[in-house]
Design an enzyme around this catalytic site. Structure first.
Site, PDB file in Angstrom:
ATOM      1  N   LYS A  25      11.743   7.686  13.417  1.00  0.00           N
ATOM      2  CA  LYS A  25      11.759   8.777  14.381  1.00  0.00           C
ATOM      3  C   LYS A  25      13.189   9.265  14.601  1.00  0.00           C
ATOM      4  CE  LYS A  25       8.532   8.452  17.364  1.00  0.00           C
ATOM      5  NZ  LYS A  25       7.777   7.737  18.392  1.00  0.00           N
ATOM      6  N   ARG A  94      11.177   6.580  23.514  1.00  0.00           N
ATOM      7  CA  ARG A  94      10.161   6.274  22.501  1.00  0.00           C
ATOM      8  C   ARG A  94      10.713   5.268  21.489  1.00  0.00           C
ATOM      9  NH1 ARG A  94       8.944  12.247  20.454  1.00  0.00           N
ATOM     10  NH2 ARG A  94       6.780  11.661  20.067  1.00  0.00           N
ATOM     11  N   GLY A 103       1.208  -0.367  16.626  1.00  0.00           N
ATOM     12  CA  GLY A 103       1.033  -1.552  17.473  1.00  0.00           C
ATOM     13  C   GLY A 103       2.002  -1.609  18.644  1.00  0.00           C
ATOM     14  N   MET A 105       4.723  -0.303  21.799  1.00  0.00           N
ATOM     15  CA  MET A 105       4.858   0.637  22.898  1.00  0.00           C
ATOM     16  C   MET A 105       5.344   1.940  22.300  1.00  0.00           C
ATOM     17  SD  MET A 105       7.828   1.953  24.343  1.00  0.00           S
ATOM     18  CE  MET A 105       8.372   2.767  25.774  1.00  0.00           C
ATOM     19  N   ARG A 367       7.884  13.197  10.222  1.00  0.00           N
ATOM     20  CA  ARG A 367       7.878  11.992   9.392  1.00  0.00           C
ATOM     21  C   ARG A 367       6.922  12.218   8.236  1.00  0.00           C
ATOM     22  NH1 ARG A 367       4.410   8.118  13.523  1.00  0.00           N
ATOM     23  NH2 ARG A 367       2.591   9.461  13.586  1.00  0.00           N
ATOM     24  N   HIS A 483     -15.893 -17.121  -3.265  1.00  0.00           N
ATOM     25  CA  HIS A 483     -16.878 -16.783  -4.281  1.00  0.00           C
ATOM     26  C   HIS A 483     -17.500 -15.424  -4.006  1.00  0.00           C
ATOM     27  CE1 HIS A 483     -20.942 -16.788  -6.084  1.00  0.00           C
ATOM     28  NE2 HIS A 483     -20.290 -17.295  -7.109  1.00  0.00           N
ATOM     29  N   SER A 800      -3.474 -16.554 -20.835  1.00  0.00           N
ATOM     30  CA  SER A 800      -3.922 -15.699 -19.746  1.00  0.00           C
ATOM     31  C   SER A 800      -3.739 -16.485 -18.452  1.00  0.00           C
ATOM     32  CB  SER A 800      -5.392 -15.329 -19.945  1.00  0.00           C
ATOM     33  OG  SER A 800      -5.819 -14.516 -18.889  1.00  0.00           O
ATOM     34  N   CYS A 867      -5.489 -12.841 -15.548  1.00  0.00           N
ATOM     35  CA  CYS A 867      -6.860 -12.467 -15.238  1.00  0.00           C
ATOM     36  C   CYS A 867      -7.293 -12.991 -13.878  1.00  0.00           C
ATOM     37  CB  CYS A 867      -7.812 -12.956 -16.327  1.00  0.00           C
ATOM     38  SG  CYS A 867      -7.862 -14.739 -16.510  1.00  0.00           S
ATOM     39  N   TYR A 887      -0.636  -7.521 -20.507  1.00  0.00           N
ATOM     40  CA  TYR A 887      -1.708  -6.838 -19.790  1.00  0.00           C
ATOM     41  C   TYR A 887      -2.053  -7.551 -18.496  1.00  0.00           C
ATOM     42  CZ  TYR A 887      -4.896 -10.474 -21.482  1.00  0.00           C
ATOM     43  OH  TYR A 887      -5.508 -11.674 -21.720  1.00  0.00           O
TER      44      TYR A 887
END
Lengths: 927, 927
Positions: A25, A94, A103, A105, A367, A483, A800, A867, A887
């Site tokens: 701000k 502020r 969250g 003030m 902002r 799971h 992997s 993976c 990958y």
């Protein structure tokens, strides 16, 4: 040290790029001031003050002097004085951290008012009503934020005043509830005299609640407000928010003190918020809301319905046209100009706050705007076309994780909802259906066309068919990688996991949902039974009553375009974890460049197969086991063939059997009896085998390639199924690239034996079928495998990383059990992140690095992938790119996210390498 | 390549130091030949041939030529020829690996005999009986070893002949069993004619059993024998033996072919074995046994009772004096001379084989003698006094693990035994008692003075009181580091664990023990019930029927002397793991220099405390928990005070609560009901809490300092008890060195919070009591802790490696569950060693090294120790010394072993450093 930075009159002391010091701000105010925009003068107290306050519990010694100096500067600029009844300077106070943080003030307006200055303000503005309105607002805000008096007390007093006004206006206030009353009697309708009553009542409330009179001294008010801002950095909501959004505790917040301009000075005054583009769709049009004769808080408070900035094209009745464009065309025109200028200046979509005082526009905040995934994509792509930003910047602008929103149907935001409980946002998307508590029943009801939600304490591999049949999954226990969560994400199915307020009773076929008040105290409970309708929002982790309507998101052209840029940018491949032909086709549709993990055991749970699997497990010797395995062979071969067809031309990594055998055996008495009957053995025999297979720590038990060593015939069957299927599909003219993967390797010797087994089987198969080229590799999921990777790479052609298990072992943390303390660990900062969501770089990451270095030192052509669940997490993807992995593989529904994240990772990697002057050419071994 | 090395006539081709090439036996023969001792000429086929044979399945191409050449050399030396009936050369064929290996094929004597050469031998020696005796021995040995015909067949045929002889001698053979018959009719009494029958019968047996005639061609015999030797390297017994004794597969065996000398040529001939000192006591006197008119095998076969070498001083009847000293004084004198010369030459106790042919002594083998722990100690110390070896050599001569034998009472070796089952030798010592299946009953019966053996499927912390009350512990499941094993070793109590042949039924109060034949097939079962007597040999892992007598070993003066040398040599301190004041006193008695691990939770199981512990666990909030904790505080404080007193002047490391809370709750319905009653809560409430606390993988669950984070009041109570106790004992004038240890640390932040908690409590305590200096440190038992050790060392003043858990996590191996596959992993060579016994250097060791380097890089004064089971394992101790650890800590009964092992490790470390030219001065931070 300079702790306070002033801004005003086109000059800002602070460097607007120093958000770390000024907060977002403060930096925005400094920037707008420097740009010559109409910003009321003020000053920013730096985050450094907050850090010190948090650490030492007191404000910097030199702060009062610097604040006084800055205040004097404002007074000089405006010709008003703080606490001076004749020309009272009022300020807003502020907070403003580096990142936006709801969250904390937020705001205190009109600070500096007391009976004298209020009186002075009334005289000076010749508007006593305005002065009293400002005063009552200030008392309530200040008391709430700085003195801890609950807002409700003031609301109640104000409601009484409204009731009196309503009665005078002829309303039967006794027949209205508070909300109706607030709509019927707007703030503007409360007359001056009544406001004077309200102010008196408010001051009395403060006295009663705090035992002290409301502070009259503006300086005392100011320091109370400053302290409240810095205190609020450490309040519970803020801490939780920071954890959720990865904001470090150490950042601290800045505090902005700014001279007031008044939107509540009458009908030529107003207040509003604006976005430079539509934050929901990304469309390039000024978007926002405003309220005449109001202060900032009113727009978001929801009491008065704010009005649109732009004229609506379709309005039939011009009297209904409340657009700012129509009502205050000059101020609107100025806002449009400023808005465009700010977007061009910041080269990003802006979120603005403004106030119009007596027709004059003032900017109070700008902002970078929060936006939906859809808006982010559209705005980014359009800004490239507008030559505002580069493609690279566009790619970095979109939060990869937010693409989830574009891929799953979502709850209709407009629909009224009754929130029942919150759990973990385990797998995104919305789902509605009837509660069912068993996988079998879910399957049965789904077969009858019923939409069901499977509700379980937790799920196990035995529930797969039910999960597959259900629209969504809700569990009481288990984390983000439980799971239920993993399988649901794999299926692209909504899932809310670890919903601790649920008490599921299978015998009663009910789920009791505890309700909690704001203070976390239990306030009641809701009992739902089998067949009741509920709705899950898997993207938020919410459980709602009833069946709520959904809207399905559309993939716009911009989205496709952005993804094509991402694909052109990234060097790391993205594969999918897919266990079935359906998964495979899905994954390919999402742009997966192969399968990085095909879990063969998921094929074992189909009803026709589980019998053979159990027969195999209960077999007394290798011969009986072979007989059972012979039944599974054709089934597995068919599955693999279908998967190979779906992925033709792309690599498919198939992991041999991994879970401990007891996972395949039934637990319920009747199922055990049924099984015994089917197999012609005694119940006691089945029970003994189940008992034999019981493990204290199955995670560290007889699983992975330990099964392959002990029961080579199981792995032999699987290898045979793979290569026979591959040979068959190759003979159809398709290209098949199978990769056989050994799970849970611990020593080189295990791989040597498994390679021997594979060679024996493939030699046999290739004697009668077309030989197929395949790769042989291993998962790296034990710390020992990481440490001894140089040895494993003597045998494995690829690694992997199974980062789920690697995380469990490295941290000694069972993901099924960690729910009791892991959330607290993350909330309280003992762990920066949930290590099952984002890779723990210092621990698990160090082992990954060891393994990469060790493996490549032995075999520079070693192919490396990952993976685990981390393969779909953008932050983890950055780490994997930094380690030069070939990958990542993730669940099909996260492939798109991973593609974008991989592109972002590449850009950041190249920038960093460039900055370091160590640009490493990227080598990839992925076919 | 030279594959064959000849020896004879004072010359040996082979280098006697090359045991790796010649094997132990071949090297000994070469050495003795070079020393000019009377060794029959022969040659050695190298281990390289075996390695190649094992690998390729066939013998080296050049071998036949080299063997022929060597054979020709023997023939030339002796003037006899292989297969020549007129002067038949006979040879022995014997295996000989680098280390002595009873598992392999051992010996074939008299090779080269067939009908013709037997006849020739008879003529040449004018002793047809001798020739036939040699022939029948050869056929049986060769058929057994090279043709796979079972020995029993030949024994049966020989028994028939004995029966006929006995009958002729007037014995009623039908009333004698085989063994009695063999004693009544000695081999020497079987006449020539009967031996001729036996030879014919033996050849017929071979024909029947193999389908082929016994090979007549001596060359065919020779190659059959050579192949049998090399084959035997890979037979099952040999493989198992190697695993048990850490002999690498890759060593291979050599094969020795040596010309025969005959101990069975009549009464002036003999055969025997000798030790240069008594292998049982270590006394410096020639010790051994002999038999006249016999061949080597007879001495060990047990059919004839061999006679002593030396005259027994106490013999009353001189006719009973069968000593070699008396009967063949010249040969004996020569043996004494040679024996002394060999010991001086080898500077170690030797084990000799000799044969006397017609009064002439021949040496057939010399090797370093196996000896008991007692003998090893005495011989080593005496040899130092004889200036034969240095103190360093003496320290290295004694197998540290063998000291176990000196510390525990042992079964009387002379007592007849009925072996019921074999399990793991989990904790040494012998114990007898009545079977009991429950800890409570064990306690009750022991209270009545009954000796009981606690028999459990496995034990858990709830059984501690029963284990403590029992004489020994027998479990069906669990490995060397299972709960039973660890606790038993800690208590110095005999334990046989993981006895898979046991089927324990608690409902029936019986244990069924399956019996297996030599081929591993189940052959029957024994059912024992509560109250039956059994005996455990924890040093061997044997379970015997009934109560067998024991002998208690004495600690000789030499032992004390050796240990004083060890203490002067080692630089690494040795502490003990001790949980109670009794343990602590015991440990100090064994020479422990502090307590490296005091597990506070073991104090929780005492009956008066467990109630408070359970009350604490079931508490709904911190207040209720505090109330329960207040009951535990004085108890813990007393315990700690007692331990501090016992260890005054020495450091005591106390680990705060580690196991998951569910371990403290009852599992049985009646106990749950009792608990509910005691605490005044409902049974359902207790059950729910037990269910809440259930974990899928408790090893990776809510334990260690995770409890301290979640329930700080528990740790606070423990810290208070520690420092209050310390302050009290200091005020008594004693020196207390407490070290507070945090278990299962994962992140630096955990330690920061725990340190904060400790400081808060100690500040409070020291406000009213004498301040006590204490150290604050952590266990390193998670791979993450090892990897992030540099961070942990910012807070911890010491690290103690918990190598049990570190092994479990690094290898992903639950020690409670690994029993199903770990033994097979070790047997088949996938793992070189049981990683819970000897540290896995490549994996776990690498992490230890990382942690040592990381920790010391942050804090060069960091004190480093290890308190896992590996702290008592000599090979692991070497590793810890190599890592420059300050101390090892082990169970009290292993302290002595660890002291010696630490001395040996120091010597080897210094030698290696010296060899590398990198002598690092030893720094120690241990007080």
């Amino acid at each position: 040290m300079k702790l306070v930075f002033s801004f005003g009159d086109g000059k800002a002391e602070g460097d607007p790029t120093r958000k770390d010091l000024l907060g977002g701000k403060g930096a925005g105010l400094a920037e707008m001031t420097s740009l010559g925009l109409p910003v009321p003068p003020g000053f920013t107290i730096t985050t450094e003050v907050c850090r010190q306050f948090t650490r030492d519990g007191q404000l910097a010694v030199d702060l009062p002097r610097q604040v006084d100096e800055a205040l004097t500067q404002i007074e000089a600029r405006l010709g008003m004085r703080f606490g001076d009844p004749s020309a009272p300077l009022l300020v807003s106070v502020r907070s403003g951290a580096r990142a936006s943080m709801p969250g904390m003030m937020d705001t205190i307006l009109n600070l500096g008012l007391n009976d004298e200055t209020a009186n002075g303000l009334a005289k000076r503005t010749q508007n006593a009503r305005f002065a009293l309105d400002s005063y009552r607002r200030f008392i309530a805000m200040y008391a709430d934020v700085a003195l801890g008096v609950k807002r409700e007390h003031f609301e109640a007093a104000l409601d009484e005043a409204r009731g009196r006004v309503g009665k005078r206006n002829g309303l039967d206030a006794t027949r209205l509830n508070a909300e109706e009353l607030r709509r019927k009697v707007t703030d503007a309708e409360i007359p001056e005299a009544e406001l004077a009553h309200v102010v008196t009542a408010f001051k009395a409330i403060v006295k009663t609640q705090t035992g002290k009179a409301f502070p009259n001294d503006p300086k005392e008010q100011l320091w109370g407000a400053i302290r409240a801002v810095f205190h609020s950095w450490s309040n519970h909501r803020a801490v939780v928010y920071r954890k959720m959004h990865d904001i470090p505790e150490s950042w601290g917040t800045a505090c902005n003190i700014q001279s007031m301009v008044f939107g509540n000075l009458g009908d030529t005054s107003a207040t509003g918020v604006a976005f430079t583009r539509d934050p929901s769709s990304g469309a390039r049009t000024l978007y926002g809301e405003w309220l005449p004769n109001a202060q900032g808080e009113d727009v978001v408070a929801g009491i008065r319905t704010p009005m649109p900035l732009r004229r609506q094209a379709h309005l039939v009745d011009p009297r209904a046209d409340h657009a700012l464009e129509t009502r205050m065309p000059e101020a609107f025109a100025k806002l449009v100009t400023i808005s465009a200028a700010l977007e061009t200046h910041f080269r990003d979509m802006q979120d603005l706050e403004f106030t119009i005082q007596d027709g004059t526009l003032y900017m109070l905040q700008c902002r970078s705007a929060k936006r939906t995934g859809e808006a982010a994509v559209r705005a980014a792509v359009e800004m490239v076309k507008e030559k505002l930003i580069t493609r690279e910047e566009a790619l970095l602008r979109v939060d990869a994780a937010s693409l989830d929103q574009l891929l799953h149907p979502a709850l209709d935001p407009a629909a009224p909802k009754t929130l029942l409980a919150c759990g973990l946002a385990a797998s995104p998307g919305a789902a509605q259906g009837r509660i069912t508590f068993s996988a079998d029943e879910a399957e049965r009801l789904a077969g009858q066309g019923e939409a069901v939600i499977l509700v379980r304490i937790e799920t196990s591999p035995e529930d797969i068919h039910g999960m597959s049949a259900a629209r969504g999954i809700l569990t009481a226990r288990g984390g983000m990688t439980s799971h239920a969560a993993v399988v649901a994400r794999g299926m692209g199915k909504p899932c809310v996991a670890g919903t601790s307020a649920l008490h599921v009773s299978y015998p009663d076929q009910t789920v009791i949902i505890s309700q909690y008040d704001d203070n976390g105290r239990k306030s009641g409970q809701v009992v739902l039974k089998k067949g009741d309708l509920i709705t899950l929002d898997g993207g938020k982790g919410h459980v709602y009553a009833g069946a709520l309507p959904t809207v399905s998101a559309e993939l716009t052209g911009e989205f496709a375009e952005l993804m094509s840029w991402a694909d052109a940018t990234r060097t790391m491949k993205v594969r999918a974890n897919a266990d079935t032909p359906l998964d495979a086709r899905n994954a390919r549709g999402f742009g997966a460049e192969g399968i990085g993990l095909c879990r063969t055991e998921h094929m074992f749970f189909n009803e026709s197969r589980i019998r053979a699997v159990r027969e195999m497990i209960l077999a007394d010797d290798a011969t009986a086991r072979d007989k059972a395995l012979a039944k599974l062979l054709p089934e597995q071969r068919n599955d693999f063939a279908e998967i190979f067809r779906a992925m033709h031309g792309l690599p498919v990594t198939i992991r041999l059997l991994d879970p401990p055998l007891h996972e395949f055996l039934p637990q319920e008495k009747d199922q055990i009896e049924e099984l015994a009957g089917l197999l012609g053995v005694s119940v006691a025999q089945v029970e003994r085998r189940i008992k034999d297979l019981h493990e204290y720590n199955p995670m560290l038990g007889h699983r992975g390639c330990r099964l392959g060593i002990t029961f080579p015939e199981i792995y032999a069957m699987q290898v045979r199924a793979i290569v026979e299927a591959a040979a068959d599909v190759v003979s159809e003219g398709l290209v098949v690239l199978p990769e056989i993967m050994i799970p849970l390797a611990m020593t080189r010797e295990e791989l040597v034996r498994m390679r021997g087994l594979v060679d024996t089987v493939t030699d046999e198969v290739f004697a009668s079928r077309l030989p197929v080229v395949f790769a042989f590799g291993t998962m790296i999921e034990l710390p020992r495998a990481a440490v001894c990777a140089n040895e494993l790479a003597q045998v494995a052609e690829f690694f992997s990383f199974g980062t789920n298990d690697l995380t469990q072992c490295t941290l000694g943390l069972s993901r099924d059990d960690a729910g009791k303390f892991l959330p607290a660990y993350v909330t309280s900062g003992i762990l920066a992140k949930d290590p099952f969501v984002t890779i723990d770089r210092a621990g698990v990451g160090a082992l990954v690095k060891l393994a990469v270095d060790g493996g490549r030192s032995t075999n520079p052509n070693l192919k490396l992938g990952i993976c685990g669940e981390h393969g779909g997490d953008p932050e983890s993807i950055q780490f994997f790119r930094d380690q030069n992995l070939d990958y990542v593989s993730c669940s099909p529904f996260r492939v798109t996210i991973a593609r974008l994240a991989a592109a972002q990772a590449e850009i950041r990697f190249q920038r960093e390498s460039h900055a370091k002057g160590s640009l490493t050419p990227r080598e990839t071994h992925e076919s």
